[in-house]
Motif scaffolding. Sequence first.
Motif, mmCIF file in Angstrom:
data_model
loop_
_atom_site.group_PDB
_atom_site.id
_atom_site.type_symbol
_atom_site.label_atom_id
_atom_site.label_comp_id
_atom_site.label_asym_id
_atom_site.label_seq_id
_atom_site.Cartn_x
_atom_site.Cartn_y
_atom_site.Cartn_z
ATOM 1 N N THR A 22 1.105 -1.223 0.052
ATOM 2 C CA THR A 22 -0.126 0.102 -0.051
ATOM 3 C C THR A 22 0.773 1.275 0.034
ATOM 4 O OG1 THR A 22 -0.076 -0.479 2.323
ATOM 5 C CG2 THR A 22 -1.967 -1.021 1.040
ATOM 6 N N GLY A 23 2.200 1.011 0.305
ATOM 7 C CA GLY A 23 3.050 2.202 0.255
ATOM 8 C C GLY A 23 3.520 2.723 -1.177
ATOM 9 N N SER A 24 4.240 3.930 -1.255
ATOM 10 C CA SER A 24 4.803 4.564 -2.468
ATOM 11 C C SER A 24 5.553 3.343 -3.285
ATOM 12 C CB SER A 24 5.598 5.615 -2.178
ATOM 13 O OG SER A 24 6.397 6.054 -3.078
ATOM 14 N N VAL A 25 6.701 2.717 -2.711
ATOM 15 C CA VAL A 25 7.333 1.786 -3.596
ATOM 16 C C VAL A 25 6.612 0.517 -3.923
ATOM 17 C CG1 VAL A 25 9.277 0.087 -3.309
ATOM 18 C CG2 VAL A 25 9.668 2.484 -2.561
ATOM 19 N N GLY A 48 0.149 -2.019 6.152
ATOM 20 C CA GLY A 48 0.046 -1.811 7.647
ATOM 21 C C GLY A 48 -1.117 -1.594 8.147
ATOM 22 N N ARG A 49 -1.602 -0.333 7.646
ATOM 23 C CA ARG A 49 -2.998 -0.019 8.219
ATOM 24 C C ARG A 49 -4.236 0.393 7.268
ATOM 25 N NH1 ARG A 49 -1.434 3.798 13.295
ATOM 26 N NH2 ARG A 49 -3.436 4.053 13.401
ATOM 27 N N ARG A 50 -3.646 0.567 6.123
ATOM 28 C CA ARG A 50 -4.755 0.747 4.864
ATOM 29 C C ARG A 50 -5.624 -0.458 4.591
ATOM 30 N NH1 ARG A 50 -1.226 5.499 1.616
ATOM 31 N NH2 ARG A 50 0.573 4.141 2.610
ATOM 32 N N ALA A 132 13.958 -2.655 -0.978
ATOM 33 C CA ALA A 132 13.883 -1.060 -0.570
ATOM 34 C C ALA A 132 13.965 -0.694 0.933
ATOM 35 C CB ALA A 132 12.438 -0.622 -0.989
ATOM 36 N N LYS A 134 15.844 0.159 3.570
ATOM 37 C CA LYS A 134 17.170 0.186 3.963
ATOM 38 C C LYS A 134 17.152 0.498 5.823
ATOM 39 C CE LYS A 134 16.168 4.355 2.372
ATOM 40 N NZ LYS A 134 16.718 5.505 1.354
ATOM 41 N N GLU A 135 15.925 0.598 6.260
ATOM 42 C CA GLU A 135 16.387 0.617 7.761
ATOM 43 C C GLU A 135 16.699 -0.437 8.457
ATOM 44 O OE1 GLU A 135 13.646 1.635 6.056
ATOM 45 O OE2 GLU A 135 13.058 3.978 6.967
ATOM 46 N N ASP A 159 17.002 0.799 -3.489
ATOM 47 C CA ASP A 159 17.075 2.211 -3.345
ATOM 48 C C ASP A 159 17.821 2.678 -4.535
ATOM 49 O OD1 ASP A 159 16.815 4.380 -1.599
ATOM 50 O OD2 ASP A 159 18.104 3.677 -0.149
ATOM 51 N N GLY A 214 7.076 8.282 0.447
ATOM 52 C CA GLY A 214 5.988 7.818 1.650
ATOM 53 C C GLY A 214 6.727 9.022 2.580
ATOM 54 N N MET A 275 10.960 6.080 -9.234
ATOM 55 C CA MET A 275 11.380 4.639 -8.589
ATOM 56 C C MET A 275 11.208 3.400 -9.383
ATOM 57 S SD MET A 275 13.067 5.139 -5.896
ATOM 58 C CE MET A 275 13.138 3.178 -5.313
HETATM 59 N N1 LIG Z 1 9.217 5.942 -1.579
HETATM 60 C C1 LIG Z 1 10.545 5.699 -2.539
HETATM 61 O O1 LIG Z 1 10.659 6.367 -3.449
HETATM 62 C C2 LIG Z 1 11.531 5.245 -1.659
HETATM 63 C C3 LIG Z 1 13.088 5.165 -2.174
HETATM 64 C C4 LIG Z 1 13.963 4.335 -1.673
HETATM 65 C C5 LIG Z 1 13.919 3.846 -0.905
HETATM 66 N N2 LIG Z 1 12.544 3.688 -0.133
HETATM 67 C C6 LIG Z 1 12.451 3.152 1.221
HETATM 68 O O2 LIG Z 1 11.357 1.733 1.072
HETATM 69 C C7 LIG Z 1 10.571 1.638 1.936
HETATM 70 C C8 LIG Z 1 9.166 1.973 1.840
HETATM 71 O O3 LIG Z 1 9.210 3.559 1.737
HETATM 72 P P1 LIG Z 1 7.883 4.206 1.022
HETATM 73 O O4 LIG Z 1 8.257 5.478 0.631
HETATM 74 O O5 LIG Z 1 7.136 3.176 0.154
HETATM 75 O O6 LIG Z 1 7.018 4.306 2.452
HETATM 76 P P2 LIG Z 1 5.291 4.329 2.543
HETATM 77 O O7 LIG Z 1 4.657 4.727 1.284
HETATM 78 O O8 LIG Z 1 5.100 5.190 3.804
HETATM 79 O O9 LIG Z 1 4.705 3.057 2.529
HETATM 80 C C9 LIG Z 1 5.287 1.979 3.785
HETATM 81 C C10 LIG Z 1 4.580 0.755 3.636
HETATM 82 O O10 LIG Z 1 4.669 0.198 5.004
HETATM 83 C C11 LIG Z 1 3.762 -0.496 5.562
HETATM 84 N N3 LIG Z 1 3.814 -0.117 6.856
HETATM 85 C C12 LIG Z 1 3.881 0.600 7.655
HETATM 86 N N4 LIG Z 1 4.086 0.235 9.100
HETATM 87 C C13 LIG Z 1 4.109 -1.056 8.966
HETATM 88 C C14 LIG Z 1 4.305 -1.853 9.923
HETATM 89 N N5 LIG Z 1 4.383 -1.645 11.349
HETATM 90 N N6 LIG Z 1 4.109 -3.286 9.618
HETATM 91 C C15 LIG Z 1 3.858 -3.700 8.050
HETATM 92 N N7 LIG Z 1 3.770 -2.838 7.318
HETATM 93 C C16 LIG Z 1 3.969 -1.390 7.831
HETATM 94 C C17 LIG Z 1 2.831 0.623 4.945
HETATM 95 O O11 LIG Z 1 1.439 0.204 5.260
HETATM 96 P P3 LIG Z 1 -0.100 1.291 5.376
HETATM 97 O O12 LIG Z 1 0.166 2.481 4.398
HETATM 98 O O13 LIG Z 1 -1.181 0.405 4.818
HETATM 99 O O14 LIG Z 1 -0.237 1.512 6.706
HETATM 100 C C18 LIG Z 1 2.907 0.711 3.535
HETATM 101 O O15 LIG Z 1 2.578 -0.364 2.818
HETATM 102 C C19 LIG Z 1 11.377 2.415 3.199
HETATM 103 O O16 LIG Z 1 12.511 1.935 3.928
HETATM 104 C C20 LIG Z 1 12.092 3.667 2.380
HETATM 105 O O17 LIG Z 1 13.254 4.242 2.881
HETATM 106 C C21 LIG Z 1 11.454 4.297 -0.593
#
Ligand SMILES: NC(=O)c1ccc[n+]([C@@H]2O[C@H](COP(=O)([O-])OP(=O)(O)OC[C@H]3O[C@@H](n4cnc5c(N)ncnc54)[C@H](OP(=O)(O)O)[C@@H]3O)[C@@H](O)[C@H]2O)c1
Length: 402
Positions: A22-25, A48-50, A132, A134-135, A159, A214, A275
């Motif tokens: 459900t997130g951005s990636v 996660g929650r959505r 993706a 990194k944490e 990443d 995100g 991405m």
């Molecule tokens: N976005 C980018 O362009 C990008 C680029 C490089 C690296 N990254 C890395 O990729 C990862 C994801 O980034 P994002 O931007 O896609 O984040 P995001 O949009 O906030 O999405 C995060 C995802 O994780 C889920 N989630 C949140 N808390 C959770 C939990 N406690 N247990 C299980 N699932 C959980 C969320 O679910 P809900 O939304 O349903 O709550 C959502 O599906 C991060 O580590 C980020 O550093 C992202």
Amino acid sequence: MIPGEPCSGPHWPRRITVLGATGSVGRATLDLVAEQKGRFEVEALTGGRRVRELAALARTFRPRFVALADPAGYAELRELLAGTGIEVAAGEEAVVEAAARPAELVMAAVVGVAGLRPTLAAVRRGALVALANKECLVSAGELFVREVETHDAVLLPVDSEHNAVFQALAGGGRRHLERIVLTASGGPFRTWSAEEMARATPEQALAHPSWRMGAKITVDSATLMNKGLEIIEAHHLFQLDEREIEVVVHPQSVIHGIALFTDGSMLAQMGPPDMRIPIAHALAWPSRLCTSVRRLDLLELGRLDFEPPDPARFPALRLAREALRAGDGAPTVLNAANEVAVAAFLEGRIGFRDIARLVEEALASALACAVPRDIEGVLALDAEARAFTRARIAAAAGSGAS
Ligand SMILES: NC(=O)c1ccc[n+]([C@@H]2O[C@H](COP(=O)([O-])OP(=O)(O)OC[C@H]3O[C@@H](n4cnc5c(N)ncnc54)[C@H](OP(=O)(O)O)[C@@H]3O)[C@@H](O)[C@H]2O)c1
């Protein structure tokens, strides 16, 4: 064999699981899956929650299994997917189970250390892991890499900077690598003064000039902690010393990463800040997809700028380097304190510059000297560092200081 072609590609369709669908990636991954008709089958999706978003994705992509981390959403998810034949579960263990299911490739796109246990479940069955999140590599470092080696898993960096270096290494080889350059856009506050940054609001921090991501990573980009986390990530992925990882601010965000080889050659990977490019590379590895992603127009771009990051306005970069040099529990503490501080900033409870201050305080505490012996130890230290940072935030709120 055509030069540059891998000896063997994947067997299509490739079975994949998306953690953090459900997130951005996660969504960008599923956009590609939808575009590449017949190339991918979806084993499991997690959110996660959505609840509604996850249910809608499940109806579209028809996975065998869907897991929501938040148990409170279970009944609604079950109702929304009634009659589809899709197995539904909720809770942290359900997300781990999704990763453990037999997909050839797992996209690890949960945000934060919450992604550690599910990603490890994929690693422990020797999957291809498109990383993706990194944490989890920052927080669990050597222990995570050891698990990858023990179980013969393959990490495919998603990443964009690390994916760029990974692609560049195909042209030069790890043995001849001298150092790498990770580029940073500089974020929304690249040209702001320290005083302006001190008053920055969450809305301003979330207005990233080049990437749509995100909320947590977008704030990390504004503090440059994102680049700090990426230095630690690169150290583990490419087995480089901290001094061999350079950071350069590049506002156009079209060169994502550079590998510098022993003969003086620099190989850079370029592309628009989208991405779907690194994700497509990981999804098809060791082959490539044909995607509809916008192509870079060099003449329209015109120029490429580079500048050094300002250590005074962006202390997070220094903190991450210090944590990496200190080793032991320091990166775990850095990451946990940062996650708590970013969440507090987004909730309007602390100011922008408090994020780095809180991370610095956590790193100066005795917690950073702890030596986690195993993954459970990492998670315990993570919990302690979170509690420490929450207590500092509460104490500052109680005293009226920000
Ligand atoms: N976005 C980018 O362009 C990008 C680029 C490089 C690296 N990254 C890395 O990729 C990862 C994801 O980034 P994002 O931007 O896609 O984040 P995001 O949009 O906030 O999405 C995060 C995802 O994780 C889920 N989630 C949140 N808390 C959770 C939990 N406690 N247990 C299980 N699932 C959980 C969320 O679910 P809900 O939304 O349903 O709550 C959502 O599906 C991060 O580590 C980020 O550093 C992202």
